[in-house]
Design a protein around this motif. Structure first.
Motif, PDB file in Angstrom:
ATOM      1  N   VAL A  66       0.809  -1.215   0.000  1.00  0.00           N
ATOM      2  CA  VAL A  66       0.000   0.000   0.000  1.00  0.00           C
ATOM      3  C   VAL A  66       0.846   1.271   0.000  1.00  0.00           C
ATOM      4  CG1 VAL A  66      -0.402   0.186   2.499  1.00  0.00           C
ATOM      5  CG2 VAL A  66      -2.137   0.976   0.899  1.00  0.00           C
ATOM      6  N   GLY A  67       1.989   1.267   0.632  1.00  0.00           N
ATOM      7  CA  GLY A  67       2.864   2.442   0.588  1.00  0.00           C
ATOM      8  C   GLY A  67       3.315   2.749  -0.828  1.00  0.00           C
ATOM      9  N   ASP A  68       3.653   1.703  -1.566  1.00  0.00           N
ATOM     10  CA  ASP A  68       4.051   1.881  -2.966  1.00  0.00           C
ATOM     11  C   ASP A  68       2.868   2.347  -3.812  1.00  0.00           C
ATOM     12  OD1 ASP A  68       6.652   1.111  -2.389  1.00  0.00           O
ATOM     13  OD2 ASP A  68       6.272  -0.989  -2.873  1.00  0.00           O
ATOM     14  N   GLN A  69       1.683   1.842  -3.514  1.00  0.00           N
ATOM     15  CA  GLN A  69       0.495   2.256  -4.265  1.00  0.00           C
ATOM     16  C   GLN A  69       0.224   3.747  -4.057  1.00  0.00           C
ATOM     17  OE1 GLN A  69      -2.049  -1.126  -2.799  1.00  0.00           O
ATOM     18  NE2 GLN A  69      -2.708  -1.123  -4.942  1.00  0.00           N
ATOM     19  N   VAL A  70       0.366   4.213  -2.836  1.00  0.00           N
ATOM     20  CA  VAL A  70       0.183   5.645  -2.552  1.00  0.00           C
ATOM     21  C   VAL A  70       1.226   6.460  -3.316  1.00  0.00           C
ATOM     22  CG1 VAL A  70       0.372   7.416  -0.752  1.00  0.00           C
ATOM     23  CG2 VAL A  70      -0.956   5.336  -0.320  1.00  0.00           C
ATOM     24  N   ALA A  71       2.468   6.023  -3.282  1.00  0.00           N
ATOM     25  CA  ALA A  71       3.535   6.757  -3.968  1.00  0.00           C
ATOM     26  C   ALA A  71       3.286   6.843  -5.472  1.00  0.00           C
ATOM     27  CB  ALA A  71       4.885   6.096  -3.687  1.00  0.00           C
ATOM     28  N   VAL A  72       2.918   5.737  -6.084  1.00  0.00           N
ATOM     29  CA  VAL A  72       2.687   5.721  -7.535  1.00  0.00           C
ATOM     30  C   VAL A  72       1.478   6.584  -7.901  1.00  0.00           C
ATOM     31  CG1 VAL A  72       1.982   4.245  -9.466  1.00  0.00           C
ATOM     32  CG2 VAL A  72       3.821   3.515  -7.944  1.00  0.00           C
ATOM     33  N   ALA A  73       0.374   6.404  -7.175  1.00  0.00           N
ATOM     34  CA  ALA A  73      -0.824   7.190  -7.465  1.00  0.00           C
ATOM     35  C   ALA A  73      -0.566   8.678  -7.248  1.00  0.00           C
ATOM     36  CB  ALA A  73      -1.987   6.708  -6.600  1.00  0.00           C
ATOM     37  N   GLY A  74       0.172   9.006  -6.204  1.00  0.00           N
ATOM     38  CA  GLY A  74       0.483  10.406  -5.938  1.00  0.00           C
ATOM     39  C   GLY A  74       1.336  11.041  -7.016  1.00  0.00           C
ATOM     40  N   ARG A  75       2.325  10.308  -7.474  1.00  0.00           N
ATOM     41  CA  ARG A  75       3.188  10.852  -8.529  1.00  0.00           C
ATOM     42  C   ARG A  75       2.446  10.954  -9.861  1.00  0.00           C
ATOM     43  NH1 ARG A  75       8.410  11.667  -7.140  1.00  0.00           N
ATOM     44  NH2 ARG A  75       8.913  11.000  -5.019  1.00  0.00           N
ATOM     45  N   ASP A  76       1.571   9.994 -10.127  1.00  0.00           N
ATOM     46  CA  ASP A  76       0.743  10.097 -11.335  1.00  0.00           C
ATOM     47  C   ASP A  76      -0.138  11.348 -11.280  1.00  0.00           C
ATOM     48  OD1 ASP A  76       1.766   7.748 -12.379  1.00  0.00           O
ATOM     49  OD2 ASP A  76      -0.019   6.544 -11.951  1.00  0.00           O
ATOM     50  N   LEU A  77      -0.744  11.575 -10.112  1.00  0.00           N
ATOM     51  CA  LEU A  77      -1.591  12.754  -9.974  1.00  0.00           C
ATOM     52  C   LEU A  77      -0.766  14.036 -10.067  1.00  0.00           C
ATOM     53  CD1 LEU A  77      -4.248  14.180  -9.521  1.00  0.00           C
ATOM     54  CD2 LEU A  77      -3.998  13.727  -7.052  1.00  0.00           C
ATOM     55  N   ALA A  78       0.397  14.044  -9.462  1.00  0.00           N
ATOM     56  CA  ALA A  78       1.254  15.232  -9.537  1.00  0.00           C
ATOM     57  C   ALA A  78       1.555  15.588 -10.988  1.00  0.00           C
ATOM     58  CB  ALA A  78       2.550  15.004  -8.759  1.00  0.00           C
ATOM     59  N   GLU A  79       1.879  14.595 -11.784  1.00  0.00           N
ATOM     60  CA  GLU A  79       2.182  14.846 -13.195  1.00  0.00           C
ATOM     61  C   GLU A  79       0.933  15.329 -13.949  1.00  0.00           C
ATOM     62  OE1 GLU A  79       3.978  15.510 -16.711  1.00  0.00           O
ATOM     63  OE2 GLU A  79       4.895  15.273 -14.744  1.00  0.00           O
ATOM     64  N   ALA A  80      -0.207  14.723 -13.675  1.00  0.00           N
ATOM     65  CA  ALA A  80      -1.446  15.134 -14.339  1.00  0.00           C
ATOM     66  C   ALA A  80      -1.811  16.574 -13.957  1.00  0.00           C
ATOM     67  CB  ALA A  80      -2.585  14.178 -13.985  1.00  0.00           C
ATOM     68  N   LEU A  81      -1.653  16.913 -12.687  1.00  0.00           N
ATOM     69  CA  LEU A  81      -1.948  18.274 -12.234  1.00  0.00           C
ATOM     70  C   LEU A  81      -0.984  19.273 -12.855  1.00  0.00           C
ATOM     71  CD1 LEU A  81      -2.602  17.461  -8.484  1.00  0.00           C
ATOM     72  CD2 LEU A  81      -4.286  18.419 -10.068  1.00  0.00           C
ATOM     73  N   ARG A  82       0.291  18.903 -12.909  1.00  0.00           N
ATOM     74  CA  ARG A  82       1.291  19.789 -13.515  1.00  0.00           C
ATOM     75  C   ARG A  82       0.974  20.031 -14.989  1.00  0.00           C
ATOM     76  NH1 ARG A  82       4.658  19.907 -16.992  1.00  0.00           N
ATOM     77  NH2 ARG A  82       4.604  17.686 -17.417  1.00  0.00           N
ATOM     78  N   ALA A  83       0.666  18.961 -15.704  1.00  0.00           N
ATOM     79  CA  ALA A  83       0.377  19.075 -17.135  1.00  0.00           C
ATOM     80  C   ALA A  83      -0.872  19.917 -17.388  1.00  0.00           C
ATOM     81  CB  ALA A  83       0.215  17.682 -17.742  1.00  0.00           C
ATOM     82  N   ALA A  84      -1.857  19.790 -16.502  1.00  0.00           N
ATOM     83  CA  ALA A  84      -3.105  20.537 -16.662  1.00  0.00           C
ATOM     84  C   ALA A  84      -3.009  21.956 -16.120  1.00  0.00           C
ATOM     85  CB  ALA A  84      -4.239  19.786 -15.962  1.00  0.00           C
ATOM     86  N   GLY A  85      -1.973  22.228 -15.327  1.00  0.00           N
ATOM     87  CA  GLY A  85      -1.862  23.535 -14.692  1.00  0.00           C
ATOM     88  C   GLY A  85      -2.988  23.784 -13.702  1.00  0.00           C
ATOM     89  N   ASP A  86      -3.442  22.721 -13.084  1.00  0.00           N
ATOM     90  CA  ASP A  86      -4.608  22.771 -12.193  1.00  0.00           C
ATOM     91  C   ASP A  86      -4.195  23.110 -10.757  1.00  0.00           C
ATOM     92  OD1 ASP A  86      -6.952  22.404 -10.784  1.00  0.00           O
ATOM     93  OD2 ASP A  86      -7.408  20.434 -11.646  1.00  0.00           O
TER      94      ASP A  86
END
Length: 102
Positions: A66-86
């Motif tokens: 679960v720690g790895d799942q949080v890390a992966v999901a968080g980094r995916d979201l960070a990239e999506a937010l960065r790309a969207a400028g959200d």
């Protein structure tokens, strides 16, 4: 001003905490809390990356993953937010991560 790095650091702290917890604490609810967070972060990222499509639910991979799942999901979201400028989405996601209690 918020930066994506603030969000990534907060996610990493939660992920590291989950990775360091003993099995008894994970089974007592910390793993379920972490999985719920990972699923939420993953769904947020998917909604940004593929609007209009129903997000897939992140599967349970076990209490020790679960720690790895949080890390992966968080980094995916960070990239999506960065790309969207959200910036609003970033602030919202950061608040969710900071509210997690293990």
């Amino acid at each position: 001003m918020l930066d994506v790095l603030d969000f990534v650091n907060a996610v990493d702290r939660i992920a590291d905490r989950l990775r360091s917890l003993p099995q008894s604490r994970l089974r007592a609810g910390a793993a379920a809390t972490g999985l719920a967070l990972a699923r939420d972060l993953s769904a947020r990222a998917q909604r940004l990356e593929a609007p209009g499509r129903t997000p897939y639910e992140m599967p349970a991979a076990g209490e020790f993953a679960v720690g790895d799942q949080v890390a992966v999901a968080g980094r995916d979201l960070a990239e999506a937010l960065r790309a969207a400028g959200d910036v609003e989405g970033l602030a919202e996601a950061l608040a969710v991560v900071r509210d997690v209690r293990l």
